[in-house]
Design an enzyme around this catalytic site. Structure first.
Site, short mmCIF file in Angstrom:
data_model
loop_
_atom_site.label_atom_id
_atom_site.label_comp_id
_atom_site.label_asym_id
_atom_site.label_seq_id
_atom_site.Cartn_x
_atom_site.Cartn_y
_atom_site.Cartn_z
N GLU A 199 14.38 3.70 14.62
CA GLU A 199 15.79 3.99 14.35
C GLU A 199 16.12 4.07 12.87
O GLU A 199 16.88 4.94 12.43
CB GLU A 199 16.69 2.93 15.00
CG GLU A 199 16.73 2.97 16.52
CD GLU A 199 15.54 2.32 17.19
OE1 GLU A 199 14.67 1.76 16.47
OE2 GLU A 199 15.46 2.34 18.42
N HIS A 237 21.64 -5.72 24.71
CA HIS A 237 21.72 -4.42 25.37
C HIS A 237 23.14 -4.13 25.85
O HIS A 237 23.33 -3.43 26.84
CB HIS A 237 20.76 -4.36 26.56
CG HIS A 237 19.37 -3.93 26.19
ND1 HIS A 237 18.65 -4.54 25.20
CD2 HIS A 237 18.56 -2.95 26.67
CE1 HIS A 237 17.46 -3.96 25.11
NE2 HIS A 237 17.38 -2.99 25.98
C1 TPP Z 1 15.24 -1.01 18.81
C2 TPP Z 1 15.07 -0.50 20.17
N1 TPP Z 1 15.00 0.83 20.37
C3 TPP Z 1 14.83 1.32 21.62
C4 TPP Z 1 14.74 0.48 22.68
C5 TPP Z 1 14.57 1.02 24.08
N2 TPP Z 1 13.26 0.64 24.59
C6 TPP Z 1 13.10 -0.38 25.44
S1 TPP Z 1 11.50 -0.63 25.81
C7 TPP Z 1 11.02 0.65 24.85
C8 TPP Z 1 9.61 1.08 24.74
C9 TPP Z 1 8.74 0.03 24.36
O1 TPP Z 1 7.45 0.49 24.46
P1 TPP Z 1 6.27 -0.46 24.13
O2 TPP Z 1 6.57 -1.18 22.87
O3 TPP Z 1 5.04 0.35 24.17
O4 TPP Z 1 6.31 -1.53 25.31
P2 TPP Z 1 6.05 -1.29 26.86
O5 TPP Z 1 7.38 -1.07 27.48
O6 TPP Z 1 5.14 -0.15 27.02
O7 TPP Z 1 5.47 -2.58 27.32
C10 TPP Z 1 12.10 1.23 24.24
C11 TPP Z 1 11.99 2.38 23.35
C12 TPP Z 1 14.85 -0.90 22.44
N3 TPP Z 1 14.81 -1.79 23.43
N4 TPP Z 1 14.99 -1.36 21.18
#
Ligand code: TPP
Ligand code: MG
Lengths: 325, 328
Positions: free
Chosen positions: B64, B133
């Site tokens: 972001e 959230h």
């Molecule tokens: C700062 C922020 N941006 C976007 C999100 C939305 N979001 C929630 S989980 C996620 C992806 C996370 O992926 P990863 O770190 O690979 O973890 P996984 O879900 O694959 O375990 C995103 C983008 C968030 N929670 N926080």
């Protein structure tokens, strides 16, 4: 090699996580569980392999997918399920839900879903340990997606600069919500990001708990010898959806991941792999495996009953815990 | 159905503004986490990727701070970016480019440069999603000189304010709420704008003014209808912009009714409701017949548990209660 005790413990811990996750599937689909739940099924070997080398005094931080991290590092099953159901008996008293599991009394200082947000916090816990020279180490669990955030690199640099006793554990499950890794990173090289910061970095199969354990032991030893930080990248896969049982897109329960890919990874189930090993090495007989499974299933069911018998927070207590009184 | 009274969903009204602005102006592009996923942005980005391709509809890594900074830079270099944050909570990583850079740039360059940027933040709360959230942080942005902050409550305004935000030469924070996405209303098919900084009277009344914004505006209307049955004539003023505030409209209405309830989607302390209250106190303070009432979030992080959520978010019921408190 591995003691019987260790192997049995790791097996049981993995089962507890799996069963705790899978028991939530029906209630989520039925709408009984409303709070967003990021299931850890498929990635258990990472939490358990790392957890097995940590001492109780060590610090752990999780992310949004942290039921496993919490359970391995001292969180109770009852506290987990009750929290997900929003009950007063939950580990965060129903205030945090699935994404904010915590067991600070056991060193699991917390989890939070702002992607990468806890990486710096874990670095800070390692900083505290290094100032006090108390021999503790810290572990930061995060996903491949979190390596998109600047704070990850800032934390790597600062941790290396100060030689902090921290293990950065990236669970690379190849996706960040709807985005495959190749759409998020110019190269599939998370392990290489430690190098410019002079951080010992290793990539390993995250579905083989013994390999995870070996690497974790090495990383912890480095940290305890003042040779931290260490970056570990574990290749793994979630067996469920990004959030909820099997969807990446809310409202439509279909996974965006290729069916073939999902099938291949189903064949690499970390629990089944360990079971094969245990039988081959005659650590367990088949009947003992089954007994362990049903005993874990019973424990998980009891936690579920505990959660459903528990009370919700009282509405009058909405203002509690905003600040320490 | 004739174009004149076409009914459209709130989220699709945003979508239409994006389509029309992107088609009219090649310098407009959409960037942010989740632009190709309805899970993140609902159907607001429907068809954009197919039509404008990946060079102007850019789904991004989870970055972001960097992405928003890049949008600011692209704006300085002559583009008109719309950078979306599918939850306002994630936008907190981007406070530096929004506040330090975008908001100040025109001033810091002595007026030589402009930042024609839309920072689009979605309020996405409820659903037991808890503290990180669910946040509505428009108050933070409204505090900052150099930023404009719009918060449409109807499909008509959603389209018109998105179009106006994109056309504005300054950074505009466009804030919508997932709870409004399915709201339907009249939306002209042609491109139009709704002026930034102008509120609107949604319902005329004589006994009391309810100043509301975003999701609280329809709740205020509901409350006014209920009050009507009780013989109370409430005037409902939808601010539409949190900054600039439509001071004139607020003062005109409150001078007439001499009673005021302010309904905000954010926290009570130091936020938009406090600003409106201060404005009224400054301009016509002693003219109020009774002390004003505020309906806002309690100063508590968003809880997860449903029993707490149920008492956390105020709705029309709380507005009715506040009005009756003044009129009792
Ligand atoms: C700062 C922020 N941006 C976007 C999100 C939305 N979001 C929630 S989980 C996620 C992806 C996370 O992926 P990863 O770190 O690979 O973890 P996984 O879900 O694959 O375990 C995103 C983008 C968030 N929670 N926080
Ligand atoms: Mg991932």
């Amino acid at each position: 090699m591995y003691s019987k005790h260790l192997l049995k413990k790791m097996y049981t811990d993995m089962l507890v996580i799996r069963y705790a996750e899978e028991i939530l599937v029906e209630p989520i689909i039925k709408g009984e569980v409303k709070c967003p739940v990021h299931l850890y099924s498929g990635q258990e070997a990472v939490a358990v392999g790392i957890g097995a080398v940590l001492a109780r005094k060590d610090y752990v931080f999780g992310n949004h997918r942290s039921h496993g991290h919490y359970l391995v590092h001292g969180g109770t099953l009852k506290g987990l399920i009750a929290e997900i159901y929003g009950k007063e008996t939950g580990c965060a008293k129903g205030r945090g839900g699935s994404m904010h599991v915590c067991a600070p009394e056991a060193g699991f200082l917390g989890a939070a879903p702002i992607v990468a947000g806890t990486i710096a916090l874990a670095t800070g816990a390692a900083l505290a340990a290094s100032i006090r020279k108390d021999g503790r180490i810290a572990v930061s669990f995060f996903g491949d997606g979190a390596t998109g955030e600047g704070t990850f690199y800032e934390s790597l640099n600062f941790a290396s600069l100060r030689k902090l006793p921290i293990i950065f554990v990236c669970e690379n499950n190849l996706y960040a919500t709807h985005m495959p890794l190749q759409d998020c990173r110019a190269a599939n090289n998370i392990v290489a990001t430690g190098k410019p910061f002079c951080i010992p970095s290793f990539r390993e199969d995250g579905n083989d708990v013994l390999k995870v354990y070996d690497l974790a032991a090495k990383a912890a030893a480095l940290c305890r010898a003042g040779k931290g930080p260490v970056l570990l990248e574990f290749m793994t896969y979630r067996m469920r959806g990004h959030v909820g049982p099997d969807d990446n897109v809310q409202g439509c329960r279909t996974d965006i991941r290729p069916a073939r890919e999902v099938a291949i990874w189903k064949g690499k189930d970390p629990i089944e792999a360990l079971e094969k090993y245990l039988l081959r090495r005659k650590i367990y007989r088949l009947i003992e495996l089954k007994q362990t499974r049903s005993s874990v299933a019973r424990t998980v069911k009891e936690a579920m009953e505990f959660a459903s018998d528990s009370k919700y927070p009282a509405p009058e207590e909405l203002g509690y815990y905003v600040s320490k009184k | 159905m004739s174009a004149k009274n076409r009914i459209l969903q709130y989220s699709l009204a945003i979508n239409e503004a994006l389509h029309q602005m992107m088609s009219r102006d090649k310098s407009v592009f959409l960037i942010g986490q989740g632009v190709k996923s309805p899970w993140y942005v609902g159907n607001t980005a429907k068809g954009l990727l197919e039509k404008y391709g990946t060079s102007r509809v850019i789904d991004t890594p989870v970055s972001e701070n960097g992405i928003t900074g890049a949008a600011v830079g692209a704006a300085l270099a002559g583009m008109r970016p719309v950078v979306v944050h599918p939850r306002m909570d994630f936008m907190l990583y981007a406070l530096d480019p929004i506040i330090n850079e975008a908001a100040n740039w025109h001033y810091m360059t002595g007026g030589k440069s402009t930042v024609p940027l839309v920072v689009w933040g979605i309020i996405n709360r409820g659903g037991e999603q808890a503290a990180q959230h669910s946040q509505a942080i428009h108050g933070i942005f409204a505090h900052i000189p150099g930023l404009k902050v719009v918060m449409p409550s109807t499909p008509y305004d959603a389209k018109g304010l998105m179009a106006a935000a994109i056309q504005d030469e300054n950074p505009v924070v466009f804030i919508d709420d997932r709870w409004l996405y399915r709201t339907e209303g009249h939306v002209p098919t042609e491109l139009y704008t709704v002026p930034i900084g102008k509120g609107v009277i949604r319902k005329k009344g004589t006994d009391i003014t309810i100043v509301a914004i975003s999701y609280m505006a329809p709740e205020a209307l509901k409350a006014a209808q209920e009050l009507e049955l009780a013989g109370i004539s409430a005037e409902v003023l939808d601010l539409r912009s949190a900054k600039p505030l439509d001071q004139e409209l607020i003062i005109r209405s409150v001078s007439k009714t001499k009673r005021l309830v302010i309904a905000d989607v954010g926290w009570k302390t130091g936020g938009l409701s406090a600003e409106v209250a201060a404005l009224v106190a400054e301009k016509i303070g002693t003219d109020l017949r009774k002390p004003l009432q505020r309906v806002a979030l309690p100063d508590v992080p968003a809880p997860s548990s449903k029993t707490l959520e149920a008492v956390y978010y105020p709705r029309s019921k709380e507005i009715v209660k506040a009005v009756k408190k003044i009129l009792s």
